[in-house]
Design an enzyme around this catalytic site. Structure first.
Site, short mmCIF file in Angstrom:
data_model
loop_
_atom_site.label_atom_id
_atom_site.label_comp_id
_atom_site.label_asym_id
_atom_site.label_seq_id
_atom_site.Cartn_x
_atom_site.Cartn_y
_atom_site.Cartn_z
N SER A 118 25.03 39.73 26.41
CA SER A 118 25.45 40.44 25.19
C SER A 118 24.00 40.86 24.35
CB SER A 118 25.67 39.22 24.24
OG SER A 118 26.95 38.57 24.97
N1 SAH Z 1 27.14 34.43 27.23
C1 SAH Z 1 27.09 35.53 28.33
C2 SAH Z 1 27.91 36.96 28.05
C3 SAH Z 1 28.78 37.14 29.25
S1 SAH Z 1 29.85 38.40 28.95
C4 SAH Z 1 25.51 36.00 28.27
O1 SAH Z 1 24.72 35.32 27.70
O2 SAH Z 1 25.10 36.70 29.32
C5 SAH Z 1 31.53 37.16 29.04
C6 SAH Z 1 31.56 36.23 30.34
O3 SAH Z 1 32.75 35.64 30.15
C7 SAH Z 1 31.67 37.07 31.56
O4 SAH Z 1 30.81 36.67 32.38
C8 SAH Z 1 33.22 36.70 31.90
O5 SAH Z 1 33.53 36.54 33.45
C9 SAH Z 1 33.34 35.43 31.11
N2 SAH Z 1 34.86 34.83 31.02
C10 SAH Z 1 35.85 35.70 30.59
N3 SAH Z 1 36.89 34.96 30.43
C11 SAH Z 1 36.53 33.81 30.91
C12 SAH Z 1 37.15 32.50 30.67
N4 SAH Z 1 38.55 32.47 30.30
N5 SAH Z 1 36.83 31.40 30.91
C13 SAH Z 1 35.42 31.44 31.49
N6 SAH Z 1 34.60 32.54 31.31
C14 SAH Z 1 35.13 33.56 31.12
#
Ligand code: SAH
Length: 243
Positions: free
Chosen positions: A93
């Site tokens: 993000s």
């Molecule tokens: N917080 C992260 C941002 C990652 S983007 C950072 O600091 O880098 C969002 C993430 O959510 C992705 O890696 C995606 O695979 C994950 N995601 C999507 N749906 C999900 C679910 N149902 N349960 C767990 N993770 C999920």
């Protein structure tokens, strides 16, 4: 003569090159990023209901080395205030959004926080500097494994990284004083409301992949009643899984 000029040029260039990508240069870039974040807080203060972030949150942002959470090829962009690809169609993000979500949770040192969507692990690392324990769930096994390795390498022992569908939360460590979801679903997952402690706060984007998502703050009062507030439009990757 030309040779001397070239050699002289190289000697003069050397310190700048040695600095680029060095720890010292990253520290400078990080300090500049914090200033940009502070500026953006002022610009968005009306929507987010605050005109500055908790200094502890900014200190955590200044301490966590974002370049360690992005793929090598994007390292020189690690301190730009924008999301970056981390593989598997996912993104780390934007730093302002990470700071905002962290600040809105009002984290205090005794808290246990749940994060849904580990991704790179950056948001979890920022939270880990502010609270007692972070549980983070990632649905893509390869990303979960990479994040777990990274936490171990960086000595981030307060973070427990789980592989699974975070829609259902992680009841084993519930209830949580705070929950942060970093992927957007079209509704607030009821299991997460369930796992939030009375008096707790949850921050998450709500909206479909092709519609405007709203960064949403959910507060659960002492008597269990739930209040939701839409703060500002955002864009996150979709919350996937079988729910
Ligand atoms: N917080 C992260 C941002 C990652 S983007 C950072 O600091 O880098 C969002 C993430 O959510 C992705 O890696 C995606 O695979 C994950 N995601 C999507 N749906 C999900 C679910 N149902 N349960 C767990 N993770 C999920």
């Amino acid at each position: 003569m030309r040779i001397i000029v070239c050699v002289l040029g190289l000697v003069l260039l050397w310190p700048a090159q040695a600095l680029a990508g060095s720890g010292r240069d990253y520290a400078r870039q990080r300090a500049e990023l914090i200033q940009e974040i502070e500026e953006e807080v002022r610009l968005t203060s009306e929507s987010i209901g605050r005109d500055q972030f908790d200094p502890r949150v900014l200190q955590a942002m200044a301490a966590v080395e974002r370049h360690r959470f992005v793929p090598r090829k994007h390292r020189d962009q690690a301190y730009e205030n924008r999301p970056l690809p981390i593989g598997f169609g996912q993104t780390i993000s934007q730093p302002y959004i990470v700071a905002l979500m962290t600040d809105l949770l009002d984290p205090v040192p005794g808290d246990t926080v749940l994060e849904v969507g580990t991704g790179s692990g950056y948001q979890a690392a920022v939270l880990a500097r502010l609270v007692k324990k972070v549980v983070t769930i990632e649905i893509i096994p390869d990303l979960a494994r990479q994040a777990r390795d990274r936490f171990q390498r960086l000595g981030l022992e307060k973070i427990k990284a789980v592989t699974g569908d975070g829609y259902f939360g992680y009841p084993e460590a519930a209830p949580y004083e705070a929950i942060v979801v970093t992927a957007a679903g079209d509704h607030i997952p009821p299991p997460l409301i369930e796992q939030l402690k009375p008096g707790g706060r949850m921050i998450l984007p709500v909206g479909g992949p092709f519609s405007v998502q709203q960064l949403t703050l959910v507060s659960k009062a002492g008597d269990g009643t739930v209040r939701t507030e839409h703060l500002l439009p955002v864009r996150f990757v979709p919350l996937t899984g079988g729910h």
